[in-house]
Every structure is written in C-alpha cells, then in structure tokens.
Design a protein around this motif. Structure first.
Motif, PDB file in Angstrom:
ATOM      1  N   GLY A  47      30.482  73.269  77.422  1.00 29.98           N
ATOM      2  CA  GLY A  47      29.448  72.944  77.711  1.00 29.98           C
ATOM      3  C   GLY A  47      28.456  73.433  76.689  1.00 29.98           C
ATOM      4  O   GLY A  47      28.711  73.650  75.420  1.00 29.98           O
ATOM      5  N   ILE A  48      27.497  72.194  76.266  1.00 28.13           N
ATOM      6  CA  ILE A  48      27.194  71.529  75.741  1.00 28.13           C
ATOM      7  C   ILE A  48      25.280  71.466  76.162  1.00 28.13           C
ATOM      8  O   ILE A  48      25.254  70.753  76.535  1.00 28.13           O
ATOM      9  CB  ILE A  48      27.352  70.073  74.935  1.00 28.13           C
ATOM     10  N   VAL A  49      24.008  71.867  75.490  1.00 27.11           N
ATOM     11  CA  VAL A  49      22.868  72.147  75.837  1.00 27.11           C
ATOM     12  C   VAL A  49      22.528  71.177  74.191  1.00 27.11           C
ATOM     13  O   VAL A  49      22.440  71.742  73.636  1.00 27.11           O
ATOM     14  CB  VAL A  49      22.597  73.342  75.661  1.00 27.11           C
ATOM     15  N   VAL A  50      21.495  70.511  74.699  1.00 24.17           N
ATOM     16  CA  VAL A  50      20.803  69.284  73.776  1.00 24.17           C
ATOM     17  C   VAL A  50      19.601  69.595  73.454  1.00 24.17           C
ATOM     18  O   VAL A  50      19.098  69.182  74.537  1.00 24.17           O
ATOM     19  CB  VAL A  50      22.055  67.736  73.945  1.00 24.17           C
ATOM     20  N   GLY A  51      18.837  69.432  72.373  1.00 27.30           N
ATOM     21  CA  GLY A  51      17.847  69.486  72.179  1.00 27.30           C
ATOM     22  C   GLY A  51      17.304  68.048  72.176  1.00 27.30           C
ATOM     23  O   GLY A  51      18.231  67.292  72.156  1.00 27.30           O
ATOM     24  N   GLY A  52      16.051  67.603  72.058  1.00 24.97           N
ATOM     25  CA  GLY A  52      15.564  66.525  71.912  1.00 24.97           C
ATOM     26  C   GLY A  52      14.311  66.195  71.147  1.00 24.97           C
ATOM     27  O   GLY A  52      13.342  65.347  71.613  1.00 24.97           O
ATOM     28  N   GLY A  53      13.831  67.093  69.828  1.00 26.06           N
ATOM     29  CA  GLY A  53      13.296  66.903  69.373  1.00 26.06           C
ATOM     30  C   GLY A  53      13.487  66.079  67.933  1.00 26.06           C
ATOM     31  O   GLY A  53      12.258  66.261  67.525  1.00 26.06           O
ATOM     32  N   LEU A  75      13.060  64.240  78.733  1.00 21.76           N
ATOM     33  CA  LEU A  75      13.662  62.604  78.727  1.00 21.76           C
ATOM     34  C   LEU A  75      14.471  62.466  77.247  1.00 21.76           C
ATOM     35  O   LEU A  75      15.239  61.015  77.289  1.00 21.76           O
ATOM     36  CB  LEU A  75      12.675  61.468  78.445  1.00 21.76           C
ATOM     37  N   GLY A  76      13.740  62.886  75.950  1.00 17.20           N
ATOM     38  CA  GLY A  76      14.992  62.823  74.907  1.00 17.20           C
ATOM     39  C   GLY A  76      15.767  63.842  75.289  1.00 17.20           C
ATOM     40  O   GLY A  76      16.439  62.880  74.841  1.00 17.20           O
ATOM     41  N   THR A  77      16.205  64.845  76.027  1.00 16.05           N
ATOM     42  CA  THR A  77      17.395  65.340  75.434  1.00 16.05           C
ATOM     43  C   THR A  77      17.823  64.343  76.139  1.00 16.05           C
ATOM     44  O   THR A  77      19.589  64.629  76.298  1.00 16.05           O
ATOM     45  CB  THR A  77      17.188  66.846  76.393  1.00 16.05           C
ATOM     46  N   ILE A  78      18.143  64.120  77.251  1.00 16.14           N
ATOM     47  CA  ILE A  78      18.883  62.870  78.040  1.00 16.14           C
ATOM     48  C   ILE A  78      19.070  61.824  77.417  1.00 16.14           C
ATOM     49  O   ILE A  78      20.147  61.537  77.813  1.00 16.14           O
ATOM     50  CB  ILE A  78      18.105  62.437  79.304  1.00 16.14           C
ATOM     51  N   MET A  79      18.548  61.727  76.495  1.00 19.87           N
ATOM     52  CA  MET A  79      19.102  59.861  75.314  1.00 19.87           C
ATOM     53  C   MET A  79      19.909  60.447  74.566  1.00 19.87           C
ATOM     54  O   MET A  79      21.073  60.171  74.260  1.00 19.87           O
ATOM     55  CB  MET A  79      18.003  59.504  74.952  1.00 19.87           C
ATOM     56  N   ASN A  80      19.869  61.794  74.425  1.00 16.63           N
ATOM     57  CA  ASN A  80      20.640  62.839  73.220  1.00 16.63           C
ATOM     58  C   ASN A  80      22.173  62.916  73.812  1.00 16.63           C
ATOM     59  O   ASN A  80      23.214  62.346  73.368  1.00 16.63           O
ATOM     60  CB  ASN A  80      20.206  63.744  72.876  1.00 16.63           C
ATOM     61  N   ALA A  81      21.664  63.483  75.086  1.00 21.61           N
ATOM     62  CA  ALA A  81      23.493  63.373  75.497  1.00 21.61           C
ATOM     63  C   ALA A  81      24.143  62.377  76.898  1.00 21.61           C
ATOM     64  O   ALA A  81      25.526  62.171  75.968  1.00 21.61           O
ATOM     65  CB  ALA A  81      23.026  64.371  76.940  1.00 21.61           C
ATOM     66  N   LEU A  82      23.364  61.055  76.597  1.00 24.35           N
ATOM     67  CA  LEU A  82      23.954  60.151  76.979  1.00 24.35           C
ATOM     68  C   LEU A  82      24.704  59.769  74.926  1.00 24.35           C
ATOM     69  O   LEU A  82      26.451  58.800  75.473  1.00 24.35           O
ATOM     70  CB  LEU A  82      23.343  58.777  77.231  1.00 24.35           C
ATOM     71  N   ALA A  83      24.177  59.573  74.766  1.00 26.44           N
ATOM     72  CA  ALA A  83      24.989  59.227  73.302  1.00 26.44           C
ATOM     73  C   ALA A  83      25.550  59.686  73.137  1.00 26.44           C
ATOM     74  O   ALA A  83      26.707  59.450  72.811  1.00 26.44           O
ATOM     75  CB  ALA A  83      23.920  59.401  72.208  1.00 26.44           C
ATOM     76  N   LEU A  84      26.082  61.432  73.493  1.00 23.89           N
ATOM     77  CA  LEU A  84      26.844  62.096  72.481  1.00 23.89           C
ATOM     78  C   LEU A  84      28.003  62.021  73.601  1.00 23.89           C
ATOM     79  O   LEU A  84      29.543  61.828  72.803  1.00 23.89           O
ATOM     80  CB  LEU A  84      26.521  63.632  72.623  1.00 23.89           C
ATOM     81  N   GLN A  85      27.907  61.705  75.129  1.00 21.95           N
ATOM     82  CA  GLN A  85      28.685  61.362  75.935  1.00 21.95           C
ATOM     83  C   GLN A  85      29.222  60.423  75.573  1.00 21.95           C
ATOM     84  O   GLN A  85      31.136  60.055  75.900  1.00 21.95           O
ATOM     85  CB  GLN A  85      28.262  61.450  77.728  1.00 21.95           C
TER      86      GLN A  85
END
Length: 234
Positions: A47-53, A75-85
């Motif tokens: 499992g991965i938890v992403v920040g948004g800083g 919302l920034g964390t969601i953008m990071n999550a989609l890029a990593l996905q």
C-alpha cells in the motif's frame, strides 16, 4: 527474501517533484515505480500513501482558510497518485487508486475491506486524499491506513536525508544520525520526522517505522529485504 508480508510505503510530494521541487518529475515517478515493481515482484503486499507538498501544503497557507487549504493539498495527493498509478500500470503492475474524498470518475472511494482484498489479490493500492479531513497530515494517513490494513511496517521514504537526525543535516554538518529510536523518544525530543498525531497513532498500534533515503537506487528493495539503511522506530 522479503522481511515483510504487507507494507505501507509513505512517499512525500517532494520526492515526486525531483530536483525542480514543484510539480511532477516523470523520470522520478518512473524510477519510484520501478522500485515498487521490484518489491511487488517479491510478493510483498504494498500500500502506498502519497503526499502533496509538491503542489500545495495546507499548513503553509497565510491568507487562505486552513480547512480550505488542506482540501487543496488533498487534491494534490490525488494528482500524484494518478501519475504513480499510470507509471506502475505501464510496468504491468496491477494498481488501484483509492481516495478518501469521493471522486468516482477518477478513482475508487476508500473502503477498508476492498483495499485489503486488492492487496490479497496482488494489487498495489495507492491511498490518496489523506484521511479525507482537514487538519490531518498525510503522515497521519499513513499511520491510519497501516493500522487499518494490519501492515507489518511503515516505510517512510525521505528525499535528501537517509534517516532521523538530532538536527537538520542540511544545515548542521555535525548532526547526529539515530540508528534506532522509540516513538516516545521522538515525542520527547520533538523530532520532526512525523507530526505528533501520526507518531502517537503508530505508538498506540505498535507499528514499526523505518525512515530511509529514497535517493539511493534500490533503497526500497534493500529495506524490504532487511538491509539496514536508515533509522528504525519501534
């Protein structure tokens, strides 16, 4: 051989920005994805938890309402999550992105039992949008998700530092690195590796934490396989 069956990997937003410091560095994202794939190929449930800083830090807002600012950070964390996905799926790693704020057209809503089932089926699960509420950091989200999915350990990947020090090694060349600490020592010494809420949550649920540097190639793989690289907190 892997030392853990199920892990939560905490990635800061800064780690995904690379040298530019803001936004997303696709080369860095691809390198992270390759490291995650190596862990996944070992059979480790991840499992991965992403920040948004790299986009926005809620606590840094000067004139914006704090709650609103925190939602912007989510919302920034969601953008990071989609890029990593996307990067993981291009490596043929089955991945699911879950959000603590419902956004059905973009990702699954966070449901604990569904997340566990994904992990059991060998899918990487990326947890985004923190805990879904303002005034809580993504460090707290990592501690909470680790407790909820019964993870063996939290791997806290840091950019530019390879463990916990008694002062900031970027500004103090004589800073002392700790090989091991207790959560109580982190609170007593006011070490800023995690916020107090996340630290207390890990301590209460007896979740070990390994803090290591993400800049070194294959550092995630080495930590999962038991190689000592950073600071162990228990």
């Amino acid at each position: 051989m892997p030392q853990y069956n199920r892990i939560v990997l905490k990635l800061s937003g800064e780690a995904m920005a690379g040298k530019q410091g803001v936004g997303i560095d696709l080369d860095v994202i691809n390198k992270i994805a390759n490291q995650v794939k190596k862990i996944h190929d070992l059979g480790v449930e991840t499992g991965i938890v992403v920040g948004g800083g790299n986009f926005w830090r809620g606590r840094d807002a000067q004139t914006i309402d704090r709650a609103t600012s925190d939602y912007m950070g989510m919302l920034g964390t969601i953008m990071n999550a989609l890029a990593l996905q996307d990067a993981l799926e291009k490596l043929d790693v089955n991945t699911r992105c879950q959000t603590a704020i419902e956004m059905k057209a973009v990702a699954e809503p966070y449901i604990r039992r569904r997340a566990i089932r994904h992990l059991e089926k060998g899918r990487v699960v990326i947890f985004s949008a923190g805990v879904g509420n303002p005034f809580f950091s993504t460090d707290t989200a990592a501690a909470l998700r680790a407790a909820e999915i019964d993870a063996d350990v939290i791997l806290l990947a840091k950019k530019g530092v390879d463990g916990i020090y008694d002062s900031d090694p970027k500004f103090n060349k004589d800073a002392k690195k700790y090989d091991s600490l207790s959560y109580q020592e982190i609170l007593n010494k006011n070490l800023k590796i995690m916020d107090a809420t996340a630290t207390s949550l890990c301590m209460d649920n007896k979740i070990p934490l390994i803090v290591f540097g993400i800049d070194k190639e294959d550092s995630m793989y080495d930590v999962v396989c038991g190689k000592f690289l950073g600071t162990v907190v228990s």
